[in-house]
Design an enzyme around this catalytic site. Structure first.
Site, PDB file in Angstrom:
ATOM      1  N   ASN A  15       0.853  -1.186   0.000  1.00 12.53           N
ATOM      2  CA  ASN A  15       0.000   0.000   0.000  1.00 12.53           C
ATOM      3  C   ASN A  15       0.889   1.237   0.000  1.00 12.53           C
ATOM      4  OD1 ASN A  15      -2.431   1.553   0.216  1.00 12.53           O
ATOM      5  ND2 ASN A  15      -1.992   1.852   2.387  1.00 12.53           N
TER       6      ASN A  15
ATOM      7  N   HIS B  68       0.833   5.322   1.258  1.00 11.30           N
ATOM      8  CA  HIS B  68       0.092   6.241   2.121  1.00 11.30           C
ATOM      9  C   HIS B  68       0.796   7.601   2.111  1.00 11.30           C
ATOM     10  CE1 HIS B  68      -2.570   7.468   5.315  1.00 11.30           C
ATOM     11  NE2 HIS B  68      -1.525   7.990   5.927  1.00 11.30           N
TER      12      HIS B  68
HETATM   13  C1  GRF Z   1      -2.650   8.711  -2.781  1.00  6.97           C
HETATM   14  O1  GRF Z   1      -2.349   9.891  -2.096  1.00  6.97           O
HETATM   15  C2  GRF Z   1      -2.263   7.511  -1.963  1.00  6.97           C
HETATM   16  O2  GRF Z   1      -1.148   7.725  -1.167  1.00  6.97           O
HETATM   17  C3  GRF Z   1      -3.483   7.304  -1.096  1.00  6.97           C
HETATM   18  O3  GRF Z   1      -4.582   7.608  -1.920  1.00  6.97           O
HETATM   19  C4  GRF Z   1      -4.163   8.517  -2.936  1.00  6.97           C
HETATM   20  C5  GRF Z   1      -4.506   7.873  -4.246  1.00  6.97           C
HETATM   21  O4  GRF Z   1      -4.221   8.710  -5.343  1.00  6.97           O
HETATM   22  N1  GRF Z   1      -3.513   5.958  -0.565  1.00  6.97           N
HETATM   23  P1  GRF Z   1      -4.278   8.117  -6.800  1.00  6.97           P
HETATM   24  O5  GRF Z   1      -5.678   7.505  -6.970  1.00  6.97           O
HETATM   25  O6  GRF Z   1      -3.199   7.097  -6.934  1.00  6.97           O
HETATM   26  O7  GRF Z   1      -4.088   9.285  -7.718  1.00  6.97           O
END
Ligand code: GRF
Length: 206
Positions: free
Chosen positions: A106, A108
């Site tokens: 994942n 974050h």
């Molecule tokens: C990102 O900031 C990621 O870290 C978080 O959700 C957001 C997703 O953005 N888990 P994207 O859909 O990849 O543009």
């Protein structure tokens, strides 16, 4: 272990960054399937435009274990070996985690363990930290809590809004997600307690 399954719920920019790394041969892997729990996810549409297999498994009104069973089935159908959560807005059940042990990543948008959960960039601004960043970690049953693979720092500047900070962090996200996938696929990493180490790499000097 090169077949990736991407799970997303929205925009999908991290997914696109991974797809670009593969297309530009900076990452030796292939995207076997992209799964979204939301039919309207922009990432799903982008995946189709890129000619990838994109599947919606709607989560609305479906009990967690049953939902996860359906997603695992799709991942198995496509022989997925490594699952990459990229803005997938659901907590995975123990069942899902056990189906892919140390095979789920994942990303974050904070330096974990600071600011887990929703609106991490808002949380960072509200707290007043001077640096934030992003983290790629293995997924366990708790929220944003598994062993950390890679982190990158982004400064918090005076005058930042959640949008400007998010954009600065996102740039780093796009860079380190590919790096983390590369590290996992390369093997040779070890888990010591919570620490992910690469004992095969020569010790760095300095
Ligand atoms: C990102 O900031 C990621 O870290 C978080 O959700 C957001 C997703 O953005 N888990 P994207 O859909 O990849 O543009």
């Amino acid at each position: 272990m090169r077949r990736l399954g991407i799970l997303l719920s929205g925009r999908g920019s991290n997914f696109e960054a991974i797809a670009a790394s593969i297309a530009e041969k900076r990452l030796d892997a292939e995207i076997a399937v992209v799964v979204s729990n939301r039919p309207e996810a922009r990432g799903l549409e982008r995946a189709r435009e890129l000619g990838l297999t994109a599947v919606c498994v709607p989560s609305k009104g479906v009990e967690r274990q049953e939902y996860d069973r359906r997603v695992v089935e799709v991942l198995r159908e496509h022989n997925v070996e490594l699952v990459c959560l990229a803005g997938f807005m659901r907590l995975l059940s123990g069942y899902f985690i056990r189906e892919f042990p140390m095979r789920i990543l994942n990303i974050h948008p904070s330096l974990l363990p600071s600011f887990p959960g929703l609106d991490a960039q808002h949380q960072a601004l509200d707290y007043g930290v001077k640096v934030s960043g992003c983290t790629v970690h293995f997924v366990d049953e708790n929220l944003d809590s598994g062993p950390i693979l890679i982190q990158a720092v982004a400064p918090v500047l005076d005058g930042d809004t959640a949008d400007t900070l998010s954009a600065r962090i996102l740039k780093e996200e796009h860079r380190i997600y590919t790096e983390a996938i590369r590290l996992v696929l390369a093997g040779g990493w070890k888990l010591e307690g919570r620490r992910v180490t690469q004992p095969d790499l020569p010790p760095s000097r300095g």
